[in-house]
Write a protein that holds these residues in place. Structure first.
Motif, short mmCIF file in Angstrom:
data_model
loop_
_atom_site.label_atom_id
_atom_site.label_comp_id
_atom_site.label_asym_id
_atom_site.label_seq_id
_atom_site.Cartn_x
_atom_site.Cartn_y
_atom_site.Cartn_z
N SER A 89 0.57 -0.97 -0.12
CA SER A 89 -0.06 -0.17 0.03
C SER A 89 0.80 1.39 -0.05
O SER A 89 1.84 1.48 0.42
CB SER A 89 -0.47 -0.20 1.34
N THR A 90 0.28 2.48 -0.54
CA THR A 90 1.47 3.11 -0.70
C THR A 90 1.12 4.26 0.60
O THR A 90 2.11 5.21 0.71
CB THR A 90 0.82 4.71 -2.36
N SER A 91 0.55 4.22 1.41
CA SER A 91 0.33 4.12 2.95
C SER A 91 1.24 4.12 3.61
O SER A 91 1.77 4.82 4.66
CB SER A 91 -1.16 4.55 2.80
N GLU A 92 1.80 3.08 2.87
CA GLU A 92 2.57 2.04 4.46
C GLU A 92 4.42 2.90 4.25
O GLU A 92 4.75 3.05 3.15
CB GLU A 92 3.14 1.00 3.51
N GLU A 93 4.55 3.64 5.84
CA GLU A 93 6.12 4.21 5.61
C GLU A 93 6.85 2.98 6.29
O GLU A 93 6.57 2.63 7.95
CB GLU A 93 5.62 5.75 6.58
N ILE A 94 8.09 3.27 6.01
CA ILE A 94 8.76 2.10 7.27
C ILE A 94 9.79 3.46 6.76
O ILE A 94 10.98 3.47 6.23
CB ILE A 94 9.02 0.78 6.70
N THR A 95 11.00 2.97 8.13
CA THR A 95 12.19 3.73 8.43
C THR A 95 12.81 2.26 8.50
O THR A 95 13.07 1.68 9.31
CB THR A 95 12.61 4.29 9.34
N PHE A 96 14.24 1.93 7.31
CA PHE A 96 14.90 1.85 6.87
C PHE A 96 16.50 2.06 8.21
O PHE A 96 17.16 3.41 8.23
CB PHE A 96 14.70 1.15 6.33
#
Ligand SMILES: Cc1ncc(C[n+]2csc(CCOP(=O)(O)OP(=O)(O)O)c2C)c(N)n1
Ligand code: SF4
Ligand code: SF4
Lengths: 334, 622
Positions: B533-540
């Motif tokens: 989903s385009t709303s997914e945000e993850i900081t790597f």
């Protein structure tokens, strides 16, 4: 024949002796094993070997040290672990519960020596563990009192169990080993060794002693049928089941809730995430310190140093109440 | 032949690693290039301490990784120097590319391989999965099954590698922990002069250090020449086996210790033999004694030299055999038997010994203990198969455990919810082109669910975890972490436990940054394709120690230059702590560590603290 705590301990003459030391990294089990091997091999001219197995290079992780020797000088070639020891030495009482596997292979020919303030009769073992002689020594107290290594005390306490090696030789080799230290440290360790020998209490194991029913936590043994492939761990945060109490050296922080003003500084510095918090709008900063979970505390004292109001003080283990110990991080996650 | 007198020796109680260091003391190598890795690290630590005290002259070069260490050793050896290295497991694999260069250029040196299981998963204990990669490198491989042999084989290695008909690098192999850390009664040559006269003086026909005799080493060579060059290498190995036999006879006269190419122990007319390497062979001898006493004709076969392989010696010993069990601390997945088992079988086959029942067993992987009882059961399998062909399988894993049930341990902590990872304690606003960050008090921060659970196994007082926690407290939202090899990784993921409540990935500490950059790119590509989903945000976030930024500096710079949206966090504890406190390049100048001793001849770390921040700033990252 040795007389200790009113019971006489008699070790039958043995051709091959196998010793397993179970400790936490930093307690000096490797050096103790080395000294025993020096006595057996260089002093007594027995055949034998010694080696240690480290979980990693960390202090605080389990270490096993193995010594075997043959008094009749049969070649000893085995480079394997000792599975059925004649003498099992446990460097910290907490390990009985935190690492019950240390008792594997203990049988009717195994003597067990444990660093504990309890008397031999009070010690309990995991179910099914029936040793021959049980010895206890309050190693932490002696080591602290003498300002010496725990291993020196434990070495002294092992003397009655190892008639093949003998008191004089163990003391002599120990003394030589301590030469590397300063004169004060050398004397401290020598007297720790003596006190260990004098202070050890020994009894025949009693039938009721295998009473610990270890909680069935996470006990599923993983193997090729059930382990997720690739070594993947699918149980996030399950280190919370582990106990690190054996890393402490007889002292821990004690929290005075009356003094604490819930500033959160201790939580910033604790490497082991022992502090348990809850949101409390009535509290000055909106959060309240519930307590600390001693299961994880390694006694590093960082929280004590940082607390601005001395709400945390370094305290002997036995002065921390059951109630204080009852705070559980895990319970608070639910 | 001149008669050789036994030399004077002293008796001591020593471990395998200590004995390698004692041999190095006697040999006084010109040069040692190394990189720490358990369980071989102690060798360089001990030699560095000797150097500091002025007991030896050896130049010690702490490389930035094993690849660099092997390169440094190669360079030094081209100058006609006596050169030493020591490594294990991934250290060997990371230097693998250099090993055929060393052998193909015919430059003698000595490498002590203290065997350990190759990653992954990461395991610090002994097996021979590393050694098996070395078989194809062209190096001579000597096997040292005891602490005593660790010493003896190092002396033999120098002499053998530098033999004029051989001129090859030599690997001396001890078993990690089982031999490297096992203390036994040993004997050491008392006089250095006896060692010197045994190993002789190094004589090179080609050297890079004689400008009056210029040479080109390492040309560009295609067909039809390369095959001839490789045939020369093959010939060198043939010569090496002959030279080895001569050298060990001389060595036996000096020391009264025998190292036949293939050692056999037990019945001379054995019905069944166990072919097994190194320390496990020593353990198996005790099982042989027991079976011999009950009238069973069994033996243990243990090669003291693995390259060149003692084929002819093996043929000579197999004539009475009806069966052979080949047991290995390594597997060759997808093949029925480890590499050595195929090698033994091929020798039997070429000797028309198809009538010997040969069975293969893989045992003791990752340091799994192997004792006399286990050895006995393997020997008994060999006897069973004589009685009844097919009684035991031709191939199998010995000691693998199927586990208790199909069940998995129950999950004890639920996954962190979106609300828990984003409690809104840290706020960032963009105003007037600048970022304004606001953060609540330490008390409220303390109520935030931690991304790392308690119960990890770090040393008391470890600074890594309070540091990481403070860092993570400042990040709102989901995080995926990659940890480099090092303390933080080891103490949080001790199988089957994990302290990580969020998704965690490990890669070897040469290579974490590229690994995470691949993952980051795929995350965004999957979003573009609508698979996430385009709303997914993850900081790597990548977590590394300062050591990871030595060995992994190049790939990290590459990653930074490519400018992926990810964070690299280095915790700088100024040394390689996971391996026990060796110097890293960020250790301050003059500091004493276990590989930068202070003494008569050494001043602690001899070069300056590395300014990682400036190096990374030069990549132009935001
Ligand atoms: C190729 C390779 N070489 C060496 C090692 C051994 N090794 C594991 S961790 C480590 C040191 C890590 O140091 P650092 O990155 O500073 O982290 P720390 O252990 O100090 O936390 C070393 C040398 C290895 N695992 N792989
Ligand atoms: S002593 Fe150390 S481990 Fe224990 S609570 Fe304090 S900071 Fe945490
Ligand atoms: S640092 Fe001291 S005052 Fe602050 S929360 Fe911790 S115990 Fe309370």
């Amino acid at each position: 024949m040795w007389f200790f705590g009113r019971e006489q301990i008699e070790i039958p003459s043995r051709d091959r002796v196998e010793i397993r030391l179970e400790a936490i990294g930093g307690q000096g089990a490797n050096s103790a094993g080395k000294i025993l091997a020096e006595v057996a091999i260089l002093e007594k001219k027995f055949t034998g070997n010694h080696f240690s197995s480290f979980g990693s290079e960390k202090r605080g992780t389990p270490v096993k040290s193995f010594v075997r020797f043959s008094t009749s000088r049969k070649p000893i070639r085995s480079a394997s672990f000792i599975r059925t020891p004649n003498l099992l030495v446990v460097f910290h009482e907490y390990m009985i519960e935190s690492h019950p596997e240390i008792f594997s292979g203990v049988g009717i020919e195994t003597d067990v020596l444990i660093n504990s303030a309890k008397s031999p009769n009070e010690l309990l073992f995991p179910k099914g563990v029936h040793p021959r002689w049980v010895g206890s020594i309050d190693g932490n107290k002696i080591a602290h009192g003498q300002n010496c290594g725990l291993n020196s005390v434990m070495l002294g306490a092992m003397i009655p169990f190892l008639p093949e090696l003998g008191k004089e030789s163990i003391e002599e080799v120990g003394g030589r080993y301590f030469v590397k230290l300063s004169e004060a440290e050398r004397q401290a360790n020598l007297s720790g060794l003596k006190k260990g020998y004098q202070g050890v209490r020994v009894k025949t194991a009693l039938p009721h002693q295998d009473r610990i029913n270890l909680e069935e936590q996470d006990q599923v043994r993983l193997g090729y049928e059930n382990a997720p492939f690739g070594g993947v761990i699918v149980n996030p945060g399950n280190t919370a089941l582990k106990s690190h109490e054996a890393s402490r050296k007889g002292f821990a922080p004690k929290l005075d809730k009356e003094v604490c003003f819930n500033c959160g500084m201790c939580d910033q510095v604790c490497p082991d995430f022992c502090f348990v918090w809850k949101i409390n709008p009535a509290s000055r900063f909106g959060a309240e310190l519930v307590g600390l979970d001693y299961q994880y505390c390694k006694g590093c004292q960082k929280c004590i140093q940082v607390c601005p109001v001395q709400a945390l003080t370094l305290t002997a283990e036995n002065e921390i109440t059951e109630l204080e110990r009852s705070t559980s991080w895990l319970e608070n996650q639910k | 032949m001149k008669t050789i007198k036994e030399v004077e020796q002293v008796t001591q109680l020593r471990t395998g690693n200590e004995m390698v260091a004692e041999a190095a003391r006697a040999i006084d190598f010109h040069f040692m290039g190394y990189y720490p890795i358990t369980p071989s690290t102690e060798i360089s630590e001990r030699i560095d301490a000797m150097k500091a005290k002025g007991e030896i002259r050896t130049v010690m070069l702490p490389a930035d990784g094993e690849h660099g260490a092997a390169g440094a050793c190669f360079g030094a050896s081209t100058g006609g120097a006596r050169v030493l290295n020591a490594t294990s497991a991934n250290g060997l694999l990371y230097s693998l590319e250099q090993l055929p260069v060393q052998a193909g250029s015919r430059m003698p040196m000595v490498l002590n391989l203290v065997t350990r299981s190759v990653s992954g998963p990461l395991d610090i204990r002994c097996d021979h999965s590393d050694l098996m990669f070395a078989l194809q490198t062209g190096w001579i491989i000597l096997m040292a099954s005891t602490p005593q042999a660790a010493y003896d084989m190092n002396l033999i290695a120098v002499r053998l590698g530098e033999h004029p008909k051989v001129r090859l690098p030599v690997m001396v192999v001890t078993d990690g922990f089982f031999t490297s850390h096992q203390r036994q009664e040993v004997r050491i040559f008392k006089n250095k002069s006896d060692v010197e006269s045994f190993i002789g003086v190094r004589n090179d026909c080609y050297t890079t250090l004689d400008p009056r005799k210029p040479v080109t080493i390492g040309p560009y060579m295609n067909d039809p020449d390369l095959i001839n060059n490789k045939y020369q290498l093959h010939q060198a190995h043939e010569a090496a086996l002959e030279a080895y036999q001569e050298i060990v006879i001389e060595f036996e006269a000096l020391s009264s210790r025998a190292y036949p190419a293939l050692e056999t122990y037990g019945a001379a007319d054995a019905d069944s033999a166990l072919f097994i390497l190194n320390s496990a062979a020593e353990t198996s001898k005790e099982a042989v004694d027991e079976l011999l006493a009950s009238g069973k004709k069994v033996a243990v076969f243990k090669p003291n030299i693995l390259r060149p392989f003692p084929s002819e010696e093996l043929k000579k010993k197999t004539h009475s055999l009806k069966s052979i069990v080949i047991a290995e601390r390594s597997d060759s997945p997808g093949s029925i038997g480890g590499p050595i088992s195929h090698e033994v079988k091929s020798v039997l086959f070429s000797d028309h010994h198809c009538d010997i029942a040969a069975i293969s067993r893989v045992f003791g992987l990752g340091g799994k203990d192997f004792n006399e009882e286990d050895a006995k059961s393997l020997l008994v399998d060999g006897l069973k198969i004589i009685q009844e062909p097919g009684a035991v399988p031709a191939f199998g894993f010995f000691g693998a455990d199927q586990g208790q049930s199909k069940a998995l341990p129950k999950t004890i902590l639920p996954a962190l919810t979106r609300e828990e990872v984003s409690p809104g304690l840290v706020k960032v606003n963009q105003k007037d082109g600048a970022l304004h960050v606001s953060i609540v008090d330490t008390a409220l921060l303390a109520t935030r669910s931690k991304r790392i659970a308690p119960g990890h196994g770090a040393c008391p007082g470890c600074g890594i975890f309070s540091g990481l926690d403070q860092f993570f407290k400042g990040i709102e939202g989901d995080v995926v972490v990659l940890y480099h090899t090092g303390c933080a990784m080891v103490v949080t993921t001790d199988y089957p436990f994990s302290a990580h409540r969020i998704t965690y990935l490990h890669n070897l500490f040469q290579n974490g940054a590229p690994t995470l950059s691949g993952l980051v790119e795929v995350f965004h590509e999957k979003k573009r394709r609508g698979e996430i989903s385009t709303s997914e945000e993850i900081t790597f976030v990548m977590i590394t120690g300062d050591g990871g930024m030595d060995i992994g500096m190049g790939p990290t710079i590459g990653t930074a230059l490519r400018n992926h949206p990810m964070i690299i966090l280095e915790y700088d504890n100024q040394g390689y702590m996971n391996t026990g406190g060796q110097l890293s390049y960020s250790t301050p100048f003059g500091n004493e560590t276990s590989t930068s001793h202070v003494g008569k001849q050494s001043v602690g770390k001899s070069f300056h603290h590395k300014d990682t921040a400036s190096i990374m700033a030069a990549t132009g990252i935001p």
